[in-house]
Design an enzyme around this catalytic site. Structure first.
Site, short mmCIF file in Angstrom:
data_model
loop_
_atom_site.label_atom_id
_atom_site.label_comp_id
_atom_site.label_asym_id
_atom_site.label_seq_id
_atom_site.Cartn_x
_atom_site.Cartn_y
_atom_site.Cartn_z
N PRO A 151 0.81 -1.22 0.00
CA PRO A 151 0.00 0.00 0.00
C PRO A 151 0.85 1.27 0.00
O PRO A 151 2.08 1.23 -0.08
CB PRO A 151 -0.79 -0.14 1.29
CG PRO A 151 0.17 -0.81 2.23
CD PRO A 151 0.96 -1.76 1.37
N LYS A 176 4.69 -4.99 -6.79
CA LYS A 176 3.82 -3.91 -7.27
C LYS A 176 3.55 -2.93 -6.14
O LYS A 176 2.83 -3.24 -5.20
CB LYS A 176 2.48 -4.46 -7.78
CG LYS A 176 1.59 -3.35 -8.36
CD LYS A 176 0.13 -3.55 -8.04
CE LYS A 176 -0.72 -2.34 -8.41
NZ LYS A 176 -0.45 -1.14 -7.59
N GLU A 252 -2.25 -9.14 4.89
CA GLU A 252 -2.29 -8.23 6.04
C GLU A 252 -3.28 -7.14 5.68
O GLU A 252 -3.00 -6.30 4.83
CB GLU A 252 -0.89 -7.67 6.32
CG GLU A 252 -0.73 -7.14 7.75
CD GLU A 252 -0.93 -5.64 7.84
OE1 GLU A 252 -2.09 -5.23 8.11
OE2 GLU A 252 0.04 -4.90 7.67
#
Length: 509
Positions: A151, A176, A252
């Site tokens: 993220p 990514k 997660e």
């Protein structure tokens, strides 16, 4: 420099289809740079590169991999000023927080170097199987090519938690990063290969949007595992994709973590941890202790002190130099996130909650930027949306309690189970509480300490698996048992003479 290319097979390469996306500076609300907008073609090239590199990298010893991991740590440390500046501007967090993140990145690579060396020492571990004719040994082997999706709130640190573990285990990687914060992931790959000697193809980075890069990476048949940190909704889709052909996942995901404050605490100590647990990183933390459960006897004093101290937090540009006795808050990551958080606040008010402080743009905020003042919402009830859903912003919601049993029930009143905190001078009670709360991480008399030596992950809808520590590296390994028949005596099941078989035992059924 802001690198606007993918990193595949040891080199910076432009996107196959020539597409790029704008990257916005959240403190200026303007385009800061551009980034390669990858597609399935870029993903396929990166996976092929990783698969080719896996043939040799997976066969290296843990000791050999440790040398590279330590070299990466040294190179990141050398490049810390530039990396911290990029993290601060790109993610909006204050520079001192971003610098701390880079220190954690360095420490994480060094710790995983130690784990890689320790892996060598346990290879061939003997298991007592209770029969002297057989010798059973255990060996740990890499899973192969792994896809890592991370993220935007801790761009480089979240990548490192997974990359360091995967490299230590001998995996090759396609990483990514978020399309909102792509730069330091590409920097890491460049540093690892050009300054630390990581072989070409072992770490590949493809930037772009989730549907264009994350989806084909998740579905690729040559990717043996997906390690993901992000929203529960996206994690569910990833798990469904990988379930189709039985590939490994670790997830997660989100959280709505409680912080329980008993009436024996020092008020200033409690307020410090209440604020640190939710306003650090501008409130954009998956483990944020965003549900405060405060004993009714001290609630008025806590509220008064929260109002006072929250008013002292200064909205600042991310690169504002650190000053003594000053706490800062930066902008949220994007216009969409800013509006999303404001929507939750307005929804809470419509449902009957009260805004104690904050709730909008700080009076001292710079003229531009997605700034939101530290916000505390009281009179919250468990049926309210803001109690149940992850806001991912600097918003603390509060419910009071009168008994320990009530506090425990409120703490567990969530579909999430990532983290929890308990503040109390009664150590026995605090330990009893954290053992009773269903969460993967629990803190006593603090909130948010995080160490790469300890496992990180949640239960319930907060995910599956763990990052960090020996539990983290295990998630990138497959354990193989090798059993050898050691005696010279023939087995003799079909061809006599054989060994003396155990006498049949009378069934107890």
């Amino acid at each position: 420099a802001l690198l606007d290319k993918h990193f595949i097979n040891g080199a910076l390469v432009p996107p196959v289809k020539g597409r790029y996306l704008d990257v916005v500076d959240p403190s200026e609300e303007s385009v800061w740079g551009r980034s390669a907008a990858g597609t399935v073609e870029d993903v396929n090239a990166a996976v092929a590169s990783a698969k080719n590199a896996d043939y040799t990298w997976s066969k290296t010893s843990g000791t050999e991999r440790a040398v590279v991991l330590r070299a990466i740590a040294d190179a990141v440390e050398k490049n810390k000023p530039e990396l911290a500046d990029k993290e601060a501007v790109n993610s909006g967090k204050p520079l001192q927080e971003a610098a701390w993140d880079i220190d954690d990145v360095v420490g994480c690579f060094r710790h995983h170097a130690d784990l890689a060396e320790a892996l060598d020492k346990k290879q061939g571990k003997i298991v007592d199987v209770g029969m002297e004719e057989f010798e059973t040994r255990l060996f740990w082997e890499s899973k192969g090519v792994v896809g890592i999706i991370v993220p935007w709130n801790y761009p480089l640190l979240m990548a490192t938690w997974k990359v360091a573990g995967a490299l230590a285990a001998g995996c090759s990687i396609v990483l990514k990063p978020s399309e909102l914060t792509p730069y330091t992931a590409v920097d890491l790959a460049v540093i690892a290969h050009q300054q630390a000697g990581l072989p070409a193809g072992v770490l590949n980075v493809v930037t772009g949007f989730g549907p264009d890069v994350g989806a084909p990476l998740t579905a690729h048949p040559d990717v043996e595992k997906i390690a993901f940190t992000g929203s529960t909704a996206t994690g569910s889709r990833i798990m469904g994709t990988c379930a189709a052909d039985i590939r490994n996942v670790s997830l997660e995901l989100g959280g709505k973590s409680p912080i329980v404050v008993f009436d024996d605490v020092d008020i200033d100590v409690a307020v410090e941890w209440l604020m640190f647990g939710i306003f650090w990183t501008n409130g954009q933390i998956c483990s944020a202790t965003s549900r405060a459960i405060i004993h009714e006897r001290i609630a008025p004093r806590v509220f008064a002190r929260l109002q006072e101290v929250c008013a002292q937090v200064k909205a600042c540009h991310p690169l504002t130099p650190e000053l003594p006795d000053k706490a800062y808050i930066g902008p949220l990551i994007s216009a969409a996130q800013y509006q999303r958080v404001l929507g939750y606040i307005e929804g809470a008010k419509r449902e009957g909650a009260s805004v104690l402080c904050g709730g909008g743009r700080p009076a001292d905020a710079p003229p531009k930027g997605y700034y939101l003042a530290p916000t505390v919402i009281t009179n919250v009830e468990p049926h309210m949306t803001i109690w149940k859903e992850e806001v991912f912003g600097p918003v603390l919601v509060v419910k009071t309690f009168s008994t320990e049993e009530q506090a425990l029930a409120l703490a567990n009143d969530s579909c999430f189970g990532l983290a929890a905190s308990v503040l109390s001078k009664d150590e026995v009670r605090a330990q009893r509480m954290v053992r009773g709360i269903k969460a993967g991480i629990a803190w006593v008399n603090c909130s948010q300490p995080c160490f790469c030596q300890a496992p990180w992950g949640g239960v319930k809808r907060s995910g599956i698996g763990r990052d960090n520590g020996e539990y983290g590296i295990e998630s990138f390994l497959e354990v193989k048992q090798v059993t050898t028949y050691k005696t010279k005596e023939p087995w003799g099941w079909y061809i006599a003479p054989g060994f003396t078989r155990p006498a049949p035992q009378q069934s107890k059924l």
